[in-house]
Write an enzyme that holds these catalytic residues in place. Structure first.
Site, PDB file in Angstrom:
ATOM      1  N   PRO A  25       0.844  -1.194   0.000  1.00 13.38           N
ATOM      2  CA  PRO A  25       0.000   0.000   0.000  1.00 13.38           C
ATOM      3  C   PRO A  25       0.879   1.243   0.000  1.00 13.38           C
ATOM      4  CG  PRO A  25       0.047  -1.005   2.181  1.00 13.38           C
ATOM      5  CD  PRO A  25       0.791  -1.926   1.272  1.00 13.38           C
ATOM      6  N   MET A  26       0.644   2.147  -0.949  1.00 16.70           N
ATOM      7  CA  MET A  26       1.474   3.354  -1.072  1.00 16.70           C
ATOM      8  C   MET A  26       0.587   4.557  -1.330  1.00 16.70           C
ATOM      9  SD  MET A  26       4.692   1.817  -3.294  1.00 16.70           S
ATOM     10  CE  MET A  26       3.663   0.809  -4.374  1.00 16.70           C
ATOM     11  N   GLN A  78      -6.316  -1.449   3.400  1.00 14.80           N
ATOM     12  CA  GLN A  78      -5.505  -1.077   4.551  1.00 14.80           C
ATOM     13  C   GLN A  78      -6.159   0.070   5.299  1.00 14.80           C
ATOM     14  OE1 GLN A  78      -1.616   1.127   4.693  1.00 14.80           O
ATOM     15  NE2 GLN A  78      -0.840  -0.826   5.484  1.00 14.80           N
ATOM     16  N   CYS A 108       3.318   3.406   9.144  1.00  9.06           N
ATOM     17  CA  CYS A 108       3.507   4.703   8.486  1.00  9.06           C
ATOM     18  C   CYS A 108       4.063   5.725   9.473  1.00  9.06           C
ATOM     19  CB  CYS A 108       2.186   5.195   7.905  1.00  9.06           C
ATOM     20  SG  CYS A 108       2.336   6.787   7.048  1.00  9.06           S
ATOM     21  N   ASN A 219       8.967  -6.869   3.906  1.00 12.03           N
ATOM     22  CA  ASN A 219       8.827  -5.674   3.079  1.00 12.03           C
ATOM     23  C   ASN A 219      10.023  -4.767   3.359  1.00 12.03           C
ATOM     24  OD1 ASN A 219       7.108  -2.608   3.457  1.00 12.03           O
ATOM     25  ND2 ASN A 219       7.487  -3.538   1.479  1.00 12.03           N
ATOM     26  N   GLY A 220      10.366  -3.950   2.365  1.00 13.58           N
ATOM     27  CA  GLY A 220      11.406  -2.961   2.568  1.00 13.58           C
ATOM     28  C   GLY A 220      12.653  -3.221   1.745  1.00 13.58           C
ATOM     29  N   GLY A 242       7.243  -2.644  -2.874  1.00 16.39           N
ATOM     30  CA  GLY A 242       6.601  -1.348  -3.003  1.00 16.39           C
ATOM     31  C   GLY A 242       7.074  -0.569  -4.213  1.00 16.39           C
TER      32      GLY A 242
END
Length: 340
Positions: A25-26, A78, A108, A219-220, A242
């Site tokens: 989710p971005m 989300q 976030c 993630n990341g 992402g």
């Protein structure tokens, strides 16, 4: 087991399979136009909405934020928030709208999110997170999941993260995506928080070993499908990508169904653009603007001959009054193989 319980179990199995590879989710990026594009590229990967705040849905009545295209399934909503009852109400709204999963944002780091006492700041309150997801699950017939960081500020991730996972597991969560970086709530911007704190993939792998009954995705900083396959081969249940999935979607998504899910299906960027044209036409008839869709298509041909001309033509022409599908067709001429 009742029919409804069987359907619920089947849904959980399907969404867990899809989460072997997901697109993160971005904010300002993964809107419904972006997700429709990504779904044309991979039929299997799990897609996520931008974060939607529970107050906006429950108190603000912003139900338009739940709009999506049926073709997007499997797709997850989300949510952001910190009030258990409000999150439960928002989760119920998401499930009623047909989302396949409801995910709580605990990662976030933006100032706006911190001021609402949710996002990464919740890493400081695992008990509250547990209360939130328990209430959400009680009101929601689809799986409730968590996306978190490994810690924030001066927390020691190797102490904090196991306690955090234990708390959410006790509350009923069985699937977590871990962004393998700390978030610094003061001193770093959201953009800097995506790059500067060091990655700790070994910690995420250690959490999978310690919490073997949980479905854990990483993630990341994962920039390619090759990197994703390494994490899966080493035992993680899923990988969330992402920025690379957004900026170079062909490199990440076009081979995903075959390589990650074992489905004999591939397409190519030119075919994806052609498949987008009917969607674009429907969007324009409904009163939308061409640039709302094509801004997500700029990276489709990244690294290929003609990619710069493709991007330039769309960027310069998609926002002009009356711009329509012909702009996309003209841009496609820069990247299509020419007949001999």
């Amino acid at each position: 087991m009742s029919n409804s319980e069987n359907q619920l179990k089947t849904g959980f199995c399907e969404i867990r399979h899809a989460s072997r590879l997901s697109v993160a989710p971005m904010m300002d990026w993964t809107d419904r136009h972006c997700r429709y594009l990504h779904r044309l590229m991979s039929k299997q990967a799990l897609l996520y909405t931008e974060m939607v705040t529970a107050p906006a849905l429950v108190r603000g009545g912003a139900v338009h934020l739940l709009a999506y295209n049926p073709e997007e399934h499997p797709v997850a909503l989300q949510l952001g928030g910190s009030d258990p009852k409000e999150l439960a109400a928002a989760a119920r709204m998401g499930a009623e709208a047909g989302y396949d999963e409801i995910n709580l944002n605990v990662g976030c780091p933006s100032d706006r999110v911190q001021s609402g006492t949710f996002g990464a700041v919740l890493m400081k309150s695992p008990g509250l997170v547990a209360d939130c997801v328990a209430e959400m699950a009680a009101e929601c017939p689809v799986e409730v999941t968590v996306k978190c960081r490994i810690g924030v500020d001066d927390q020691e991730p190797r102490d904090l993260l196991p306690a955090f996972l234990e708390a959410v597991r006790a509350a009923g969560v069985r699937r977590v995506t871990i962004h393998a970086r700390k978030a610094w709530l003061r001193g770093l911007s959201p953009k800097e928080n995506r790059d500067i704190p060091p990655l700790d993939y070994p910690l995420v792998h250690a959490m999978k070993a310690e919490f073997a009954d949980m479905h854990i995705s990483v993630n990341g900083g994962i920039m390619s499908l090759d990197e994703a396959m390494v994490h899966l081969a080493q035992g993680l249940d899923g990988v969330m990508i992402g920025r690379a999935a957004y900026h170079t979607p062909a490199d990440v998504l076009l081979q995903a169904d075959r390589r990650v899910f074992g489905v004999d299906r591939e397409t190519d960027p030119v075919a994806v653009v052609r498949d987008m044209l009917p969607y674009i036409e429907r969007h324009l008839v409904a009163g939308g603007k061409l640039g709302q869709v094509t801004r997500h298509m700029l990276g489709l041909f990244a690294g290929q001959p003609g990619a710069r001309a493709w991007r330039r033509h769309l960027s310069e022409n998609a926002t002009r009054p009356g711009a329509g599908p012909d702009v996309v067709r003209a841009a496609l001429e820069f990247v299509q193989p020419k007949a001999a």
